[in-house]
Scaffold this motif. Structure first.
Motif, PDB file in Angstrom:
ATOM      1  N   ILE A 194       0.851  -1.190   0.000  1.00  0.00           N
ATOM      2  CA  ILE A 194       0.000   0.000   0.000  1.00  0.00           C
ATOM      3  C   ILE A 194       0.887   1.241   0.000  1.00  0.00           C
ATOM      4  N   TYR A 195       0.508   2.202  -0.839  1.00  0.00           N
ATOM      5  CA  TYR A 195       1.243   3.463  -0.938  1.00  0.00           C
ATOM      6  C   TYR A 195       0.293   4.630  -0.729  1.00  0.00           C
ATOM      7  N   TYR A 196       0.784   5.660  -0.038  1.00  0.00           N
ATOM      8  CA  TYR A 196       0.056   6.914   0.102  1.00  0.00           C
ATOM      9  C   TYR A 196       0.661   7.918  -0.866  1.00  0.00           C
ATOM     10  N   LYS A 197      -0.196   8.676  -1.533  1.00  0.00           N
ATOM     11  CA  LYS A 197       0.288   9.760  -2.378  1.00  0.00           C
ATOM     12  C   LYS A 197       0.284  11.029  -1.530  1.00  0.00           C
ATOM     13  N   ILE A 198       1.480  11.536  -1.271  1.00  0.00           N
ATOM     14  CA  ILE A 198       1.669  12.717  -0.432  1.00  0.00           C
ATOM     15  C   ILE A 198       2.516  13.712  -1.209  1.00  0.00           C
ATOM     16  N   LYS A 199       1.974  14.889  -1.437  1.00  0.00           N
ATOM     17  CA  LYS A 199       2.670  15.937  -2.195  1.00  0.00           C
ATOM     18  C   LYS A 199       3.171  15.420  -3.544  1.00  0.00           C
ATOM     19  N   GLY A 200       2.348  14.608  -4.213  1.00  0.00           N
ATOM     20  CA  GLY A 200       2.675  14.116  -5.543  1.00  0.00           C
ATOM     21  C   GLY A 200       3.603  12.921  -5.595  1.00  0.00           C
ATOM     22  N   SER A 201       4.049  12.435  -4.441  1.00  0.00           N
ATOM     23  CA  SER A 201       4.984  11.313  -4.379  1.00  0.00           C
ATOM     24  C   SER A 201       4.333  10.123  -3.680  1.00  0.00           C
ATOM     25  N   HIS A 202       4.531   8.918  -4.217  1.00  0.00           N
ATOM     26  CA  HIS A 202       3.990   7.710  -3.594  1.00  0.00           C
ATOM     27  C   HIS A 202       4.983   7.179  -2.564  1.00  0.00           C
ATOM     28  N   GLN A 203       4.474   6.987  -1.331  1.00  0.00           N
ATOM     29  CA  GLN A 203       5.326   6.528  -0.239  1.00  0.00           C
ATOM     30  C   GLN A 203       4.658   5.359   0.472  1.00  0.00           C
ATOM     31  N   ILE A 204       5.453   4.388   0.907  1.00  0.00           N
ATOM     32  CA  ILE A 204       4.923   3.188   1.555  1.00  0.00           C
ATOM     33  C   ILE A 204       4.157   3.571   2.828  1.00  0.00           C
ATOM     34  N   TYR A 205       2.999   2.969   3.010  1.00  0.00           N
ATOM     35  CA  TYR A 205       2.083   3.380   4.075  1.00  0.00           C
ATOM     36  C   TYR A 205       2.624   3.164   5.486  1.00  0.00           C
ATOM     37  N   ASN A 206       3.431   2.123   5.698  1.00  0.00           N
ATOM     38  CA  ASN A 206       3.831   1.803   7.070  1.00  0.00           C
ATOM     39  C   ASN A 206       4.879   2.746   7.648  1.00  0.00           C
ATOM     40  N   GLU A 207       5.268   3.761   6.900  1.00  0.00           N
ATOM     41  CA  GLU A 207       6.166   4.785   7.423  1.00  0.00           C
ATOM     42  C   GLU A 207       5.389   5.934   8.076  1.00  0.00           C
ATOM     43  N   PHE A 208       4.050   5.795   8.131  1.00  0.00           N
ATOM     44  CA  PHE A 208       3.188   6.859   8.635  1.00  0.00           C
ATOM     45  C   PHE A 208       2.173   6.321   9.629  1.00  0.00           C
ATOM     46  N   THR A 209       1.703   7.206  10.490  1.00  0.00           N
ATOM     47  CA  THR A 209       0.623   6.900  11.419  1.00  0.00           C
ATOM     48  C   THR A 209      -0.571   7.756  11.032  1.00  0.00           C
ATOM     49  N   ILE A 210      -1.724   7.127  10.882  1.00  0.00           N
ATOM     50  CA  ILE A 210      -2.951   7.852  10.546  1.00  0.00           C
ATOM     51  C   ILE A 210      -3.451   8.537  11.808  1.00  0.00           C
ATOM     52  N   ILE A 211      -3.798   9.810  11.690  1.00  0.00           N
ATOM     53  CA  ILE A 211      -4.265  10.549  12.865  1.00  0.00           C
ATOM     54  C   ILE A 211      -5.622  11.185  12.592  1.00  0.00           C
ATOM     55  N   ALA A 212      -6.344  11.399  13.661  1.00  0.00           N
ATOM     56  CA  ALA A 212      -7.616  12.117  13.596  1.00  0.00           C
ATOM     57  C   ALA A 212      -7.461  13.365  14.437  1.00  0.00           C
ATOM     58  N   LYS A 213      -7.911  14.460  13.901  1.00  0.00           N
ATOM     59  CA  LYS A 213      -7.792  15.728  14.631  1.00  0.00           C
ATOM     60  C   LYS A 213      -9.042  15.991  15.422  1.00  0.00           C
TER      61      LYS A 213
END
Length: 72
Positions: free
Chosen positions: A53-72
């Motif tokens: 799984i990849y997240y598209k962040i600022k136009g770049s695809h990055q592997i999802y497990n390098e991030f934590t999903i947060i709720a504000k």
């Protein structure tokens, strides 16, 4: 901020997550994540390739497990 745990890819604009109260919910892009440097970023799209799984962040695809999903 609450942390959500990634559960399953649905499509390019949504995923399933487990909330801190153990509820399964669908979240849609854009959503917030925090990286290993504690910087909050926005996920604009989600993709799956070769069972990864990849997240598209600022136009770049990055592997999802390098991030934590947060709720504000």
């Amino acid at each position: 901020m609450d942390e959500y745990n990634f559960y399953r890819y649905i499509d390019d604009k949504s995923i399933l997550v487990i909330t801190p109260k153990n509820k399964l919910i669908r979240i849609r892009c854009p959503f917030a994540v925090i990286n290993t440097e504690n910087k909050i970023l926005q996920v604009d799209a989600v993709s799956e390739k070769n069972n990864l799984i990849y997240y598209k962040i600022k136009g770049s695809h990055q592997i999802y497990n390098e991030f934590t999903i947060i709720a504000k």
